[in-house]
Scaffold this motif. Structure first.
Motif, PDB file in Angstrom:
ATOM      1  N   ILE A 126       7.408   6.074 -17.154  1.00 13.42           N
ATOM      2  CA  ILE A 126       8.243   6.814 -18.106  1.00 13.42           C
ATOM      3  C   ILE A 126       7.385   7.539 -19.141  1.00 13.42           C
ATOM      4  O   ILE A 126       7.656   8.686 -19.488  1.00 13.42           O
ATOM      5  N   LYS A 127       6.328   6.885 -19.618  1.00 17.26           N
ATOM      6  CA  LYS A 127       5.441   7.543 -20.584  1.00 17.26           C
ATOM      7  C   LYS A 127       4.782   8.775 -19.983  1.00 17.26           C
ATOM      8  O   LYS A 127       4.533   9.753 -20.684  1.00 17.26           O
ATOM      9  N   CYS A 128       4.503   8.730 -18.689  1.00 19.67           N
ATOM     10  CA  CYS A 128       3.936   9.894 -18.007  1.00 19.67           C
ATOM     11  C   CYS A 128       4.922  11.064 -18.065  1.00 19.67           C
ATOM     12  O   CYS A 128       4.556  12.196 -18.380  1.00 19.67           O
ATOM     13  N   ALA A 129       6.174  10.774 -17.747  1.00 24.06           N
ATOM     14  CA  ALA A 129       7.201  11.811 -17.685  1.00 24.06           C
ATOM     15  C   ALA A 129       7.543  12.377 -19.059  1.00 24.06           C
ATOM     16  O   ALA A 129       7.882  13.550 -19.185  1.00 24.06           O
ATOM     17  N   THR A 130       7.453  11.546 -20.102  1.00 23.27           N
ATOM     18  CA  THR A 130       7.879  11.991 -21.431  1.00 23.27           C
ATOM     19  C   THR A 130       6.748  12.574 -22.284  1.00 23.27           C
ATOM     20  O   THR A 130       7.017  13.095 -23.366  1.00 23.27           O
ATOM     21  N   LEU A 131       5.520  12.538 -21.817  1.00 19.90           N
ATOM     22  CA  LEU A 131       4.381  12.981 -22.621  1.00 19.90           C
ATOM     23  C   LEU A 131       4.551  14.415 -23.130  1.00 19.90           C
ATOM     24  O   LEU A 131       4.420  14.683 -24.329  1.00 19.90           O
TER      25      LEU A 131
END
Length: 145
Positions: A126-131
């Motif tokens: 999720i952190k990858c997608a929201t960066l």
């Protein structure tokens, strides 16, 4: 369309944005520039935006990372280009809701962004997608102060 076919289509959209990123490069006349990274996996992004009259008139990104982070950045730049600041921030909120499996206003056409819905099943990604989205929010909020 069956779930497997939809999943395959979404993977194809993600890989297309990864291999052929939209709005990648440097923005010479931007008035917002944000660098962010995800230290847990090494993704990093430099986001540059040109905001005039309350509207995102241009946006570019550069960086390196996994297919999810780079595809999301490509999709995000497409989605916010030409949008008002308010609309860009609303899209970011909707994207965040999608990543958290929350209900969201599905009357809004999200375009390719919908392909990232499956990421919500993998909390580590999720952190990858929201960066890129967090970078955009940070950039807009820094200019408003």
């Amino acid at each position: 369309m069956s779930f497997n076919n939809l999943d395959t289509l979404y993977r194809q959209v993600i890989m297309d944005h990864y291999k052929n990123p939209r709005n990648k490069g440097a923005l010479e006349d931007g008035n917002i520039s944000i660098d962010m990274n995800n230290p847990t996996c090494g993704d990093r992004i430099q986001l540059q935006m040109k905001v005039e009259g309350g509207k995102v008139t241009d946006v570019k990104f550069d960086g390196e990372g996994c297919s999810i982070s780079m595809s999301s950045a490509s999709m995000m730049t497409q989605a916010i280009k030409g949008q008002t600041i308010e609309n860009a921030l609303e899209l970011s909120k909707i994207f965040s809701d999608i990543m958290q499996n929350k209900d969201y206003d599905d009357s809004i056409d999200l375009g390719d962004i919908e392909a990232l819905q499956g990421v919500s099943k993998f909390p580590a990604r999720i952190k990858c997608a929201t960066l890129a989205w967090k970078a955009m929010e940070k950039g807009i909020n820094s200019q408003e102060q």
